[in-house]
Design an enzyme around this catalytic site. Structure first.
Site, mmCIF file in Angstrom:
data_model
loop_
_atom_site.group_PDB
_atom_site.id
_atom_site.type_symbol
_atom_site.label_atom_id
_atom_site.label_comp_id
_atom_site.label_asym_id
_atom_site.label_seq_id
_atom_site.Cartn_x
_atom_site.Cartn_y
_atom_site.Cartn_z
ATOM 1 N N GLY A 33 0.831 -1.193 0.000
ATOM 2 C CA GLY A 33 0.000 0.000 0.000
ATOM 3 C C GLY A 33 0.865 1.242 0.000
ATOM 4 N N GLY A 86 0.425 -5.206 0.775
ATOM 5 C CA GLY A 86 -0.787 -5.151 -0.038
ATOM 6 C C GLY A 86 -0.673 -5.906 -1.343
ATOM 7 N N ASP A 141 -1.259 -7.529 7.459
ATOM 8 C CA ASP A 141 -2.696 -7.410 7.228
ATOM 9 C C ASP A 141 -3.061 -8.079 5.906
ATOM 10 O OD1 ASP A 141 -1.410 -5.438 5.664
ATOM 11 O OD2 ASP A 141 -3.094 -4.047 5.816
#
Length: 353
Positions: free
Chosen positions: A76, A124, A155
């Site tokens: 990201g 990401g 994540d």
């Protein structure tokens, strides 16, 4: 490379390019100078493309690639997240929410979704590729979940994969944040197939002419042995401890030099991030689906946006670039159970699928 008509997804942006050849939709992340780092616009465009192509009966498969020579996606756009977190965190949480919904869409995509994980694939980038049903790595792949180095926590459903890796390989990857190569990615369960970089153009074109299985049959080869998997003995032994403190002590005391190097690397990471990551991997192992883990991710990321270390970690690595973060708490033994537990509390806008 792919034939067909190529263009931006909308008239306003060339950050995500699409083309169709035969019955295959090709989507290319197109921010090569930023190693195709994902921003809010790209997340929205990619989601729109996948929704459209999943419904389009003329599209039988999707191929995801990244523009440029450096990699599929470096993650990201964390500098944008840094500025949001310093302000009020609203834009950061919107980004994560939409990103995790996209990760879930990738994970349950109803058609063959071929993710070409060449070059750098981190954070990401893992979320839009390693949950795909057909994941291809190369001799140039450099995959990682490096979040603990910037005061963040793995994540994008990463802990779903990390918690299901053989033995303690996933925990090692999570707590060190160190990159791993193509064969290691296959061993960890982040990828399925190995295609030499020199064959990539021919492989992606062959998906349109020969289908996914045919393209793999012609261009995929047996991967070299995984160097990471070959180190299972000390990894499983050291990472089987009940806390990060005990893991670091075991690594430091082990007679294998790579274990000592891992201890040094973990010692540079954010103590709260390490402690939350350890707990996140443990909890993810008990969660049934990728979506369940993404719900957890959104809670943890929302808490991270309010934390000292997230802003400080990005500042030190990517803004001021002094590489000298001042973590708070400053050491693992200063992190309390309450500190860790607070990251997993439900949020007002909990993710739903």
């Amino acid at each position: 490379m792919t034939g067909g008509v190529t263009g931006a997804v909308t008239g306003e942006s060339d950050e995500v390019l699409t083309s169709v050849a035969g019955n295959v939709g090709y989507v290319t992340l197109n921010r090569p100078k930023a190693i195709n780092s994902l921003n809010q616009n790209m997340i929205e465009l990619l989601s729109a493309v996948l929704i459209r192509w999943e419904r389009d009966e003329a599209i039988r498969a999707v191929v995801l690639t990244g523009a440029g020579e450096r990699g599929l996606c470096a993650g990201g756009d964390v500098v944008a997240l840094y500025h949001s977190a310093r302000k009020d965190g609203v834009e950061a949480r919107r980004f994560w929410r939409d990103e995790y919904l996209l990760n879930g869409r990738v994970g349950r995509f109803a058609k063959p979704y071929v993710a070409v994980m060449d070059g750098i694939v981190m954070g990401g980038g893992v979320g839009i590729s390693a949950h795909a049903n057909t994941r291809v790595v190369t001799d140039g792949s450099k995959v990682a979940m490096p979040e603990v180095g910037i005061g963040f926590v793995p994540d994008v459903g990463g802990t779903y994969l990390l918690s299901r890796a053989p033995g303690k390989l996933g925990l090692h990857a999570a707590l060190t944040g160190a990159p791993f190569n193509g064969p290691d990615a296959i061993a960890l369960g982040f990828a399925d197939h190995y295609v030499p970089r020199s064959e990539l153009d021919a492989f992606t074109a062959a998906v349109a002419t020969d289908g996914v299985e045919g393209a793999l049959a012609h261009h995929a080869v047996e991967p070299p042995p995984s160097e990471l998997a070959a180190q299972r003995e000390w990894i499983d032994e050291c990472y089987s401890k009940e806390s990060v403190i005990d893991i670091v002590a075991a690594l430091r005391d082990h007679d294998a030099e790579p274990a000592n190097e891992a201890a040094k690397l973990i010692g540079t990471r954010s103590p709260i991030s390490l402690s939350v990551t350890f707990e996140a991997v443990r909890r993810a192992a008990e969660l049934e689906t990728l979506e369940d883990v993404l719900v957890q991710d959104y809670r943890v990321s929302s808490a991270s946006a309010r934390s000292h270390d997230f802003v400080e970690g990005i500042r030190a690595q990517l803004v001021d670039k002094d590489r000298k973060p001042k973590w708070s708490p400053a050491s693992l033994d200063e992190v309390t159970v309450a500190d860790v537990t607070s990251y997993f509390e439900p949020v007002d806008d909990d993710l739903t699928f």
